[in-house]
Motif scaffolding. Structure first.
Motif, PDB file in Angstrom:
ATOM      1  N   PRO A  11     -57.612   6.119  -8.716  1.00 28.11           N
ATOM      2  CA  PRO A  11     -58.581   6.313  -9.788  1.00 28.11           C
ATOM      3  C   PRO A  11     -58.038   5.893 -11.152  1.00 28.11           C
ATOM      4  CG  PRO A  11     -58.283   8.335  -8.533  1.00 28.11           C
ATOM      5  CD  PRO A  11     -57.305   7.340  -8.024  1.00 28.11           C
ATOM      6  N   THR A  12     -56.739   5.977 -11.329  1.00 30.29           N
ATOM      7  CA  THR A  12     -56.133   5.602 -12.601  1.00 30.29           C
ATOM      8  C   THR A  12     -54.727   5.095 -12.350  1.00 30.29           C
ATOM      9  OG1 THR A  12     -55.433   6.397 -14.763  1.00 30.29           O
ATOM     10  CG2 THR A  12     -55.383   7.996 -12.981  1.00 30.29           C
ATOM     11  N   GLY A  13     -54.277   4.189 -13.176  1.00 32.27           N
ATOM     12  CA  GLY A  13     -52.927   3.692 -13.039  1.00 32.27           C
ATOM     13  C   GLY A  13     -51.901   4.631 -13.646  1.00 32.27           C
ATOM     14  N   ASP A  14     -52.336   5.597 -14.438  1.00 31.34           N
ATOM     15  CA  ASP A  14     -51.448   6.546 -15.105  1.00 31.34           C
ATOM     16  C   ASP A  14     -51.225   7.752 -14.203  1.00 31.34           C
ATOM     17  OD1 ASP A  14     -50.114   8.288 -16.756  1.00 31.34           O
ATOM     18  OD2 ASP A  14     -51.599   8.239 -18.364  1.00 31.34           O
ATOM     19  N   VAL A  15     -50.008   7.874 -13.675  1.00 33.95           N
ATOM     20  CA  VAL A  15     -49.704   8.960 -12.746  1.00 33.95           C
ATOM     21  C   VAL A  15     -49.929  10.332 -13.382  1.00 33.95           C
ATOM     22  CG1 VAL A  15     -47.234   9.107 -13.258  1.00 33.95           C
ATOM     23  CG2 VAL A  15     -48.067   9.722 -10.990  1.00 33.95           C
ATOM     24  N   THR A  16     -49.787  10.429 -14.701  1.00 34.86           N
ATOM     25  CA  THR A  16     -49.956  11.725 -15.358  1.00 34.86           C
ATOM     26  C   THR A  16     -51.414  12.178 -15.378  1.00 34.86           C
ATOM     27  OG1 THR A  16     -50.164  10.791 -17.577  1.00 34.86           O
ATOM     28  CG2 THR A  16     -47.932  11.336 -16.810  1.00 34.86           C
ATOM     29  N   GLU A  17     -52.320  11.299 -14.976  1.00 40.74           N
ATOM     30  CA  GLU A  17     -53.738  11.658 -14.892  1.00 40.74           C
ATOM     31  C   GLU A  17     -54.138  12.068 -13.479  1.00 40.74           C
ATOM     32  OE1 GLU A  17     -55.819  11.956 -17.502  1.00 40.74           O
ATOM     33  OE2 GLU A  17     -54.067  11.498 -18.733  1.00 40.74           O
ATOM     34  N   ARG A  18     -53.200  12.025 -12.556  1.00 37.41           N
ATOM     35  CA  ARG A  18     -53.479  12.380 -11.166  1.00 37.41           C
ATOM     36  C   ARG A  18     -53.515  13.906 -11.009  1.00 37.41           C
ATOM     37  NH1 ARG A  18     -54.612   8.335  -7.510  1.00 37.41           N
ATOM     38  NH2 ARG A  18     -54.112  10.003  -6.090  1.00 37.41           N
ATOM     39  N   LEU A  19     -54.356  14.378 -10.116  1.00 37.32           N
ATOM     40  CA  LEU A  19     -54.497  15.811  -9.862  1.00 37.32           C
ATOM     41  C   LEU A  19     -53.174  16.430  -9.410  1.00 37.32           C
ATOM     42  CD1 LEU A  19     -56.234  18.336  -9.666  1.00 37.32           C
ATOM     43  CD2 LEU A  19     -56.897  17.603  -7.367  1.00 37.32           C
ATOM     44  N   GLY A  20     -52.502  15.786  -8.481  1.00 40.04           N
ATOM     45  CA  GLY A  20     -51.235  16.321  -7.982  1.00 40.04           C
ATOM     46  C   GLY A  20     -50.203  16.469  -9.085  1.00 40.04           C
ATOM     47  N   TYR A  21     -50.153  15.500  -9.991  1.00 41.98           N
ATOM     48  CA  TYR A  21     -49.210  15.562 -11.097  1.00 41.98           C
ATOM     49  C   TYR A  21     -49.528  16.754 -11.988  1.00 41.98           C
ATOM     50  CZ  TYR A  21     -46.491  14.260 -15.193  1.00 41.98           C
ATOM     51  OH  TYR A  21     -45.603  14.277 -16.242  1.00 41.98           O
ATOM     52  N   ARG A  22     -50.806  16.919 -12.304  1.00 40.67           N
ATOM     53  CA  ARG A  22     -51.214  18.031 -13.182  1.00 40.67           C
ATOM     54  C   ARG A  22     -50.953  19.378 -12.517  1.00 40.67           C
ATOM     55  NH1 ARG A  22     -54.948  16.507 -17.347  1.00 40.67           N
ATOM     56  NH2 ARG A  22     -54.277  14.435 -17.979  1.00 40.67           N
ATOM     57  N   LEU A  23     -51.195  19.450 -11.221  1.00 39.13           N
ATOM     58  CA  LEU A  23     -50.943  20.691 -10.494  1.00 39.13           C
ATOM     59  C   LEU A  23     -49.448  21.008 -10.494  1.00 39.13           C
ATOM     60  CD1 LEU A  23     -52.423  22.868  -8.894  1.00 39.13           C
ATOM     61  CD2 LEU A  23     -52.140  21.462  -6.860  1.00 39.13           C
ATOM     62  N   LYS A  24     -48.618  20.002 -10.282  1.00 39.11           N
ATOM     63  CA  LYS A  24     -47.164  20.193 -10.300  1.00 39.11           C
ATOM     64  C   LYS A  24     -46.693  20.593 -11.696  1.00 39.11           C
ATOM     65  CE  LYS A  24     -43.015  20.023  -8.618  1.00 39.11           C
ATOM     66  NZ  LYS A  24     -42.535  21.040  -7.713  1.00 39.11           N
ATOM     67  N   ARG A  25     -47.286  20.005 -12.726  1.00 39.17           N
ATOM     68  CA  ARG A  25     -46.923  20.357 -14.112  1.00 39.17           C
ATOM     69  C   ARG A  25     -47.234  21.829 -14.391  1.00 39.17           C
ATOM     70  NH1 ARG A  25     -50.234  18.853 -19.194  1.00 39.17           N
ATOM     71  NH2 ARG A  25     -48.888  19.666 -20.809  1.00 39.17           N
ATOM     72  N   ALA A  26     -48.409  22.282 -13.959  1.00 33.78           N
ATOM     73  CA  ALA A  26     -48.783  23.684 -14.155  1.00 33.78           C
ATOM     74  C   ALA A  26     -47.855  24.602 -13.358  1.00 33.78           C
ATOM     75  CB  ALA A  26     -50.239  23.910 -13.750  1.00 33.78           C
ATOM     76  N   ALA A  27     -47.532  24.217 -12.121  1.00 36.40           N
ATOM     77  CA  ALA A  27     -46.640  25.033 -11.293  1.00 36.40           C
ATOM     78  C   ALA A  27     -45.243  25.097 -11.908  1.00 36.40           C
ATOM     79  CB  ALA A  27     -46.575  24.466  -9.869  1.00 36.40           C
ATOM     80  N   ALA A  28     -44.770  23.979 -12.451  1.00 31.11           N
ATOM     81  CA  ALA A  28     -43.443  23.963 -13.080  1.00 31.11           C
ATOM     82  C   ALA A  28     -43.422  24.843 -14.332  1.00 31.11           C
ATOM     83  CB  ALA A  28     -43.040  22.525 -13.429  1.00 31.11           C
ATOM     84  N   ALA A  29     -44.505  24.821 -15.107  1.00 25.68           N
ATOM     85  CA  ALA A  29     -44.583  25.673 -16.296  1.00 25.68           C
ATOM     86  C   ALA A  29     -44.584  27.146 -15.895  1.00 25.68           C
ATOM     87  CB  ALA A  29     -45.831  25.335 -17.110  1.00 25.68           C
ATOM     88  N   LEU A  30     -45.336  27.478 -14.860  1.00 27.44           N
ATOM     89  CA  LEU A  30     -45.380  28.855 -14.361  1.00 27.44           C
ATOM     90  C   LEU A  30     -43.993  29.282 -13.873  1.00 27.44           C
ATOM     91  CD1 LEU A  30     -46.793  31.449 -13.416  1.00 27.44           C
ATOM     92  CD2 LEU A  30     -47.410  30.217 -11.310  1.00 27.44           C
TER      93      LEU A  30
END
Length: 152
Positions: A11-30
């Motif tokens: 859907p996008t060439g920017d990996v930071t816009e991927r759902l998995g990336y965002r989910l991992k970012r939230a999990a890492a912050a938690l």
């Protein structure tokens, strides 16, 4: 035609816009917030999770605790040994049936859990407060479906 990873459109060439990336970012912050908060109570995240499970379901085995805390059985052995050495849990040396050694919180374990719980619940509340209340139920259902999509 090849089967390389670039053959599938994204859907996008920017990996930071991927759902998995965002989910991992939230999990890492938690995880980071929990690590910092629990350090003040002399606990790790797996140790805290183990204490929570044993408070809710006393007598769980190593395998049951490993499943409930998302670690391997080998890692749970290390967690349980540390909790036992700290006097926060007890485990029988032998059992009447099978090889499972049920674990139970000690009085010190109950006290340490109670002290750490408020810090962890505050972290969870901050995360919850970041989502509009009318979207919480849908978000939780979406997260459950994502986990189930991968057998979790």
């Amino acid at each position: 035609m090849t089967d390389g990873p670039t053959d599938h459109p994204t859907p996008t060439g920017d990996v930071t816009e991927r759902l998995g990336y965002r989910l991992k970012r939230a999990a890492a912050a938690l995880r980071g917030a929990m690590d910092r908060a629990l350090r003040e109570h002399g606990l790790t995240v797996p140790q805290y999770a183990c204490l929570e499970l044993l408070d809710q379901q006393p007598g769980l085995s190593n395998a049951e605790l490993a499943r409930g805390t998302f670690v391997t059985r080998q890692s749970m052995n290390v967690v349980l040994r540390g909790l036992q050495e700290a006097g926060l849990i007890t485990r029988a040396a032998t059992t009447d049936h099978g090889r499972a050694l049920p674990a139970h919180l000690t009085e010190d374990g109950h006290r340490r859990l109670a002290a750490a719980r408020s810090a962890v619940y505050a972290i969870d509340q901050r995360m919850t407060d970041a989502v509009p209340p009318e979207r919480i139920a849908a978000l939780l259902a979406d997260l459950d479906r994502m986990a189930e999509a991968h057998g979790g």
